[in-house]
Design a protein around this motif. Structure first.
Motif, short mmCIF file in Angstrom:
data_model
loop_
_atom_site.label_atom_id
_atom_site.label_comp_id
_atom_site.label_asym_id
_atom_site.label_seq_id
_atom_site.Cartn_x
_atom_site.Cartn_y
_atom_site.Cartn_z
N PRO A 36 -15.50 6.32 33.76
CA PRO A 36 -15.31 5.84 32.38
C PRO A 36 -14.16 6.57 31.67
CG PRO A 36 -17.64 6.19 32.81
CD PRO A 36 -16.89 6.79 33.95
N PHE A 37 -14.00 7.84 31.97
CA PHE A 37 -12.99 8.63 31.27
C PHE A 37 -11.59 8.35 31.82
CE2 PHE A 37 -17.14 10.52 31.06
CZ PHE A 37 -17.29 10.68 29.69
N GLU A 38 -11.52 8.00 33.11
CA GLU A 38 -10.24 7.58 33.69
C GLU A 38 -9.85 6.20 33.16
OE1 GLU A 38 -8.29 9.63 35.50
OE2 GLU A 38 -9.88 11.06 34.95
N VAL A 39 -10.84 5.30 33.07
CA VAL A 39 -10.58 3.96 32.50
C VAL A 39 -10.15 4.08 31.04
CG1 VAL A 39 -11.68 1.77 31.84
CG2 VAL A 39 -12.12 2.74 34.10
N LEU A 40 -10.79 5.00 30.32
CA LEU A 40 -10.43 5.23 28.92
C LEU A 40 -8.96 5.64 28.81
CD1 LEU A 40 -11.41 5.64 25.91
CD2 LEU A 40 -11.77 8.03 26.52
N LYS A 41 -8.53 6.59 29.64
CA LYS A 41 -7.16 7.10 29.57
C LYS A 41 -6.12 6.10 30.08
CE LYS A 41 -8.04 10.96 31.86
NZ LYS A 41 -7.84 12.29 32.48
N ASN A 42 -6.46 5.41 31.17
CA ASN A 42 -5.45 4.59 31.85
C ASN A 42 -5.37 3.15 31.34
OD1 ASN A 42 -4.87 6.79 33.49
ND2 ASN A 42 -6.43 6.23 34.98
N LYS A 43 -6.47 2.64 30.78
CA LYS A 43 -6.49 1.23 30.37
C LYS A 43 -6.80 1.05 28.89
CE LYS A 43 -9.09 -3.10 30.95
NZ LYS A 43 -7.91 -3.99 30.93
N VAL A 44 -7.93 1.61 28.47
CA VAL A 44 -8.46 1.28 27.14
C VAL A 44 -7.63 1.88 26.01
CG1 VAL A 44 -10.46 1.52 25.62
CG2 VAL A 44 -10.79 0.84 28.01
N LEU A 45 -7.29 3.16 26.11
CA LEU A 45 -6.48 3.77 25.04
C LEU A 45 -5.12 3.09 24.88
CD1 LEU A 45 -7.25 7.61 25.34
CD2 LEU A 45 -7.98 6.04 23.53
N PRO A 46 -4.35 2.86 25.99
CA PRO A 46 -3.06 2.17 25.81
C PRO A 46 -3.22 0.79 25.17
CG PRO A 46 -3.20 3.14 28.01
CD PRO A 46 -4.55 3.30 27.38
N GLU A 47 -4.26 0.05 25.59
CA GLU A 47 -4.48 -1.30 25.02
C GLU A 47 -4.80 -1.23 23.54
OE1 GLU A 47 -7.19 -4.01 26.81
OE2 GLU A 47 -6.35 -3.75 28.82
N GLN A 48 -5.69 -0.30 23.17
CA GLN A 48 -6.14 -0.23 21.78
C GLN A 48 -5.03 0.29 20.86
OE1 GLN A 48 -9.12 -1.49 20.54
NE2 GLN A 48 -9.07 -2.33 22.60
N ILE A 49 -4.19 1.19 21.36
CA ILE A 49 -3.05 1.67 20.57
C ILE A 49 -2.09 0.52 20.29
CG2 ILE A 49 -0.99 3.14 20.66
CD1 ILE A 49 -2.77 5.14 22.31
N LYS A 50 -1.86 -0.31 21.33
CA LYS A 50 -0.96 -1.45 21.18
C LYS A 50 -1.56 -2.49 20.22
CE LYS A 50 1.80 -4.54 24.09
NZ LYS A 50 2.03 -5.03 25.47
N ALA A 51 -2.88 -2.70 20.29
CA ALA A 51 -3.54 -3.70 19.45
C ALA A 51 -3.69 -3.24 18.00
CB ALA A 51 -4.91 -4.04 20.03
N ASN A 52 -3.67 -1.92 17.78
CA ASN A 52 -3.87 -1.38 16.43
C ASN A 52 -2.75 -0.40 16.06
OD1 ASN A 52 -6.86 -2.34 15.90
ND2 ASN A 52 -6.87 -1.47 17.95
N PRO A 53 -1.51 -0.87 16.01
CA PRO A 53 -0.39 0.04 15.76
C PRO A 53 -0.52 0.71 14.39
CG PRO A 53 0.31 -2.26 15.55
CD PRO A 53 -1.08 -2.28 16.10
N GLY A 54 -0.26 2.01 14.39
CA GLY A 54 -0.27 2.75 13.12
C GLY A 54 -1.65 3.03 12.57
#
Length: 275
Positions: free
Chosen positions: A83-101
């Protein structure tokens, strides 16, 4: 301690109403192991007497002590790893892109002794080290649990060598902890400051929690009945922003609710995206 069938049934009904936990019919030994000491201290001889005492003295603190004892579970650092690898590699980049700023909000539900939210915070730090400047607004982790005594331990951020040994690498221990004396370590302030601990019952209203980009609700739904589990999953959906992610335990699956969640295969592991 007496655990007659009628007394045990009374206790099962009390516990499910209090916090949703559905005890199996063969769990007398678990109840005895967790409540023996408390019942001895209170001079209570049977589960029936215990339930009666709670009902006649609702504000005496005994109810909270019993629920505390029955809901306290040990946990691990970086439990199941993926879960923590998925968080770092997939979920965080996606959520940062979806919620800029925007600052990301993450909920760690039923956080027990704090290893999960602190593991999430360490994973965020590792992400930031590899992706400098991407998470400009940072992240807030709201960690909730029913157990008041557990939350007090969590807030201190201090762990003994036995707890540290459960899943924490030597590298992470050296990077994220300070020694606090013989056999004790404390989470570094930078990791601890991302986490806010709150007392919360999963059966209560979720309104005050606000909205989240990511929810970890791992290894807790297995204790609930099918109906309560479904109700909790629907209410968690209400806290997730559209496109937000839900992490369940490795042995837990989200069956049904196709209008609310979409299964995402991560190999290894499965997570769920809110529709």
């Amino acid at each position: 301690m007496s655990t007659g069938n009628l007394d045990f049934e009374q206790f099962r009904i009390f516990l499910e109403k209090a916090c949703g936990i559905l005890l199996g019919e063969n769990k007398q030994y678990l109840v005895a192991s967790r409540l023996n000491k408390l019942m001895e201290q209170q001079g209570i001889k049977s589960l029936g007497e215990l339930v009666q005492r709670i009902q006649t003295q609702p504000r005496g603190g005994l109810r909270e002590q019993v629920v505390d004892a029955m809901t306290t579970n040990e946990t691990l650092w970086f439990r199941d790893t993926y879960p923590f690898e998925v968080l770092k590699n997939k979920v965080l980049p996606e959520q940062i892109k979806a919620n800029p700023g925007q600052r990301l909000r993450i909920w760690s539900a039923a956080c027990s002794s704090g290893q999960e939210p602190y593991s999430i915070s360490m994973a965020i730090d590792e992400f930031e080290r590899s992706n400098i400047g991407q998470l400009r607004m940072g992240a807030q982790i709201v960690a909730t649990d029913l157990s008041g005594s557990m939350l007090n331990n969590c807030k201190s951020g201090e762990y003994d060598s036995l707890a540290i040994a459960r899943g924490l690498s030597q590298e992470r221990l050296q990077r994220y902890f300070d020694p606090k004396g013989p056999g004790r370590w404390a989470i570094k302030p930078a990791v601890r400051s991302r986490v806010e601990f709150r007392s919360f019952n999963l059966l209560d209203s979720y309104a005050a929690l606000g909205k989240f980009d990511i929810v970890f609700c791992r290894n807790v739904l297995i204790y609930f009945s099918a109906q309560v589990k479904k109700d909790i999953l629907l209410r968690i959906h209400g806290t997730l922003k559209p496109g937000g992610y839900l992490f369940l335990g490795a042995s837990e699956a989200l069956n049904g609710l196709p209008d609310h969640y979409q299964m995402v295969q991560c190999s290894p592991g499965i997570i769920y995206q809110a529709k």
